[in-house]
Design an enzyme around this catalytic site. Sequence first.
Site, PDB file in Angstrom:
ATOM      1  N   GLU A  27       0.849  -1.200   0.000  1.00 31.51           N
ATOM      2  CA  GLU A  27       0.000   0.000   0.000  1.00 31.51           C
ATOM      3  C   GLU A  27       0.884   1.249   0.000  1.00 31.51           C
ATOM      4  O   GLU A  27       2.095   1.176   0.229  1.00 31.51           O
ATOM      5  CB  GLU A  27      -0.914  -0.006   1.220  1.00 31.51           C
ATOM      6  CG  GLU A  27      -0.175  -0.082   2.540  1.00 31.51           C
ATOM      7  CD  GLU A  27      -0.667   0.914   3.572  1.00 31.51           C
ATOM      8  OE1 GLU A  27      -1.002   2.057   3.195  1.00 31.51           O
ATOM      9  OE2 GLU A  27      -0.689   0.544   4.752  1.00 31.51           O
ATOM     10  N   LYS A  87      -5.212  10.812   0.575  1.00 29.95           N
ATOM     11  CA  LYS A  87      -5.317   9.481   1.190  1.00 29.95           C
ATOM     12  C   LYS A  87      -6.605   8.858   0.663  1.00 29.95           C
ATOM     13  O   LYS A  87      -7.694   9.376   0.896  1.00 29.95           O
ATOM     14  CB  LYS A  87      -5.361   9.622   2.714  1.00 29.95           C
ATOM     15  CG  LYS A  87      -5.608   8.311   3.459  1.00 29.95           C
ATOM     16  CD  LYS A  87      -5.650   8.537   4.962  1.00 29.95           C
ATOM     17  CE  LYS A  87      -6.170   7.299   5.686  1.00 29.95           C
ATOM     18  NZ  LYS A  87      -6.273   7.520   7.139  1.00 29.95           N
ATOM     19  N   VAL A 107      -5.176   0.373   2.939  1.00 30.86           N
ATOM     20  CA  VAL A 107      -5.362  -1.075   2.813  1.00 30.86           C
ATOM     21  C   VAL A 107      -6.616  -1.368   1.978  1.00 30.86           C
ATOM     22  O   VAL A 107      -6.600  -2.233   1.093  1.00 30.86           O
ATOM     23  CB  VAL A 107      -5.463  -1.724   4.212  1.00 30.86           C
ATOM     24  CG1 VAL A 107      -5.938  -3.172   4.121  1.00 30.86           C
ATOM     25  CG2 VAL A 107      -4.114  -1.646   4.921  1.00 30.86           C
ATOM     26  N   ASP A 139     -16.487   5.869  13.636  1.00 33.68           N
ATOM     27  CA  ASP A 139     -15.222   5.795  12.897  1.00 33.68           C
ATOM     28  C   ASP A 139     -14.710   4.359  12.865  1.00 33.68           C
ATOM     29  O   ASP A 139     -14.021   3.890  13.776  1.00 33.68           O
ATOM     30  CB  ASP A 139     -14.187   6.744  13.509  1.00 33.68           C
ATOM     31  CG  ASP A 139     -12.963   6.911  12.618  1.00 33.68           C
ATOM     32  OD1 ASP A 139     -12.779   6.083  11.699  1.00 33.68           O
ATOM     33  OD2 ASP A 139     -12.190   7.856  12.826  1.00 33.68           O
ATOM     34  N   SER A 141     -12.842   1.788  10.073  1.00 32.32           N
ATOM     35  CA  SER A 141     -12.113   1.872   8.802  1.00 32.32           C
ATOM     36  C   SER A 141     -12.774   1.075   7.678  1.00 32.32           C
ATOM     37  O   SER A 141     -13.266  -0.036   7.891  1.00 32.32           O
ATOM     38  CB  SER A 141     -10.693   1.355   8.996  1.00 32.32           C
ATOM     39  OG  SER A 141     -10.007   1.355   7.760  1.00 32.32           O
ATOM     40  N   ALA A 142     -12.715   1.641   6.470  1.00 34.36           N
ATOM     41  CA  ALA A 142     -13.151   0.918   5.270  1.00 34.36           C
ATOM     42  C   ALA A 142     -12.272  -0.308   5.011  1.00 34.36           C
ATOM     43  O   ALA A 142     -12.636  -1.173   4.214  1.00 34.36           O
ATOM     44  CB  ALA A 142     -13.124   1.851   4.060  1.00 34.36           C
ATOM     45  N   ASP A 143     -11.129  -0.392   5.695  1.00 29.42           N
ATOM     46  CA  ASP A 143     -10.291  -1.597   5.563  1.00 29.42           C
ATOM     47  C   ASP A 143     -11.086  -2.853   5.933  1.00 29.42           C
ATOM     48  O   ASP A 143     -10.887  -3.923   5.348  1.00 29.42           O
ATOM     49  CB  ASP A 143      -9.056  -1.520   6.469  1.00 29.42           C
ATOM     50  CG  ASP A 143      -8.062  -0.452   6.050  1.00 29.42           C
ATOM     51  OD1 ASP A 143      -8.303   0.216   5.025  1.00 29.42           O
ATOM     52  OD2 ASP A 143      -7.056  -0.284   6.759  1.00 29.42           O
ATOM     53  N   LYS A 160      -3.732  -1.001  13.665  1.00 28.38           N
ATOM     54  CA  LYS A 160      -3.078   0.204  14.167  1.00 28.38           C
ATOM     55  C   LYS A 160      -3.204   0.270  15.686  1.00 28.38           C
ATOM     56  O   LYS A 160      -4.255  -0.046  16.241  1.00 28.38           O
ATOM     57  CB  LYS A 160      -3.732   1.453  13.566  1.00 28.38           C
ATOM     58  CG  LYS A 160      -3.334   1.666  12.134  1.00 28.38           C
ATOM     59  CD  LYS A 160      -3.829   2.989  11.634  1.00 28.38           C
ATOM     60  CE  LYS A 160      -5.339   2.984  11.476  1.00 28.38           C
ATOM     61  NZ  LYS A 160      -5.793   4.134  10.675  1.00 28.38           N
TER      62      LYS A 160
HETATM   63  N1  PSU Z   1      -1.200   1.778  10.038  1.00 28.50           N
HETATM   64  C1  PSU Z   1      -0.084   2.498  10.251  1.00 28.50           C
HETATM   65  N2  PSU Z   1       0.174   3.539   9.430  1.00 28.50           N
HETATM   66  C2  PSU Z   1      -0.676   3.895   8.439  1.00 28.50           C
HETATM   67  C3  PSU Z   1      -1.863   3.131   8.231  1.00 28.50           C
HETATM   68  C4  PSU Z   1      -2.063   2.072   9.055  1.00 28.50           C
HETATM   69  O1  PSU Z   1       0.669   2.217  11.158  1.00 28.50           O
HETATM   70  O2  PSU Z   1      -0.403   4.862   7.739  1.00 28.50           O
HETATM   71  C5  PSU Z   1      -2.818   3.474   7.134  1.00 28.50           C
HETATM   72  C6  PSU Z   1      -3.127   2.271   6.241  1.00 28.50           C
HETATM   73  O3  PSU Z   1      -3.040   2.668   4.897  1.00 28.50           O
HETATM   74  C7  PSU Z   1      -4.559   1.922   6.597  1.00 28.50           C
HETATM   75  C8  PSU Z   1      -5.110   3.276   6.891  1.00 28.50           C
HETATM   76  O4  PSU Z   1      -5.263   1.278   5.551  1.00 28.50           O
HETATM   77  O5  PSU Z   1      -4.074   3.881   7.670  1.00 28.50           O
HETATM   78  C9  PSU Z   1      -6.432   3.232   7.601  1.00 28.50           C
HETATM   79  O6  PSU Z   1      -6.917   4.532   7.726  1.00 28.50           O
HETATM   80  P1  PSU Z   1      -8.409   4.782   8.203  1.00 28.50           P
HETATM   81  O7  PSU Z   1      -8.451   4.418   9.653  1.00 28.50           O
HETATM   82  O8  PSU Z   1      -8.633   6.240   7.981  1.00 28.50           O
HETATM   83  O9  PSU Z   1      -9.290   3.917   7.358  1.00 28.50           O
HETATM   84 MN    MN Z   2     -10.060   5.502  10.685  1.00 22.81          MN
END
Ligand code: PSU
Ligand code: MN
Length: 304
Positions: A27, A87, A107, A139, A141-143, A160
Amino acid sequence: MTRPDWLALAPEVAEALRHSEPVVAFESTVIAHGLPRPRNLELARRIEVIAREEGCVPATVAILGGRLHVGLAEEEITQLTIPGVAKVNLSNLPAVLATGLTGATTVAATMLACDLAGIEVFATGGIGGVHPNAAEDFDISADLTALSRFRVSVVSAGAKAILDLSATLQALETRGVPVIGFGIDEFPAFYSRTSGFAVDARVDTPAEAAQVIAAHRANPHAGGLLLANPIPPEHALEADEIADAIARAQTDAAAQGIRGREVTPFLLGAIEHHTGSRSLEANIALLENNARLAAQVAKAIAQR
Ligand code: PSU
Ligand code: MN
């Protein structure tokens, strides 16, 4: 499946996929937003070298000039480290494609790209998941959506560190995503190796991982799979130290009204500040470790 014309495979990646040779995807949000310059560019190059050392073709994913690119040239990787890169997850993908902006894929968006391209394995640092305040601000994640939908195995050091791990694991279970520990019975906690939460199953070698992935993919209704790879012991941080840094970072974020997509990059920067950069070194070490395992698993899949 015919690939959409907005998907751009690098020639080397297309060639490898045509011959069923191992490809491992990476990614790019972690490059653009997860690590500071110049360490981000060094890391982006380093993980591609690791993939090649393990006999795989690397495919870093990003949006450039209105297309979702799978496999980047050297100077395209450099573009991701210029400030102002979007992003991109699943919801803003079409807008970023349509406007021709440069976008780094999370992701979620990287899994979509892998699924469309036919890449089975991809490495990240930590997946997104359920934030501690999700009961109020939704909140999540779409992951997690992507993990439920796309037939890709994701290698990560857990989720994370700033997330609610218990809720994230529950959300993965709800979505039918197998969580497999690599050499460990517990879900790793990103900067540290254990969380107290069990994984669905444990494997100890890339060949065993490939076996579980094959069983999963034999189910036509299965989506993604998470292969949880703990940070190498010599780079792990003490759970207390990191918990304290995270709490302080969250206080900073609340005070400054940081929300939505901005939360992760902000918190990672604040955690780095509060750990005196020890979190940064740990983050880089686990990213390299995940890249190597993902490449070994991709190779084991190709050898089956
Ligand atoms: N974990 C990390 N650093 C990052 C991310 C995850 O330690 O930069 C990124 C990844 O790309 C993950 C994204 O898919 O954060 C998820 O963000 P969000 O919670 O906004 O969906
Ligand atoms: Mn998030």
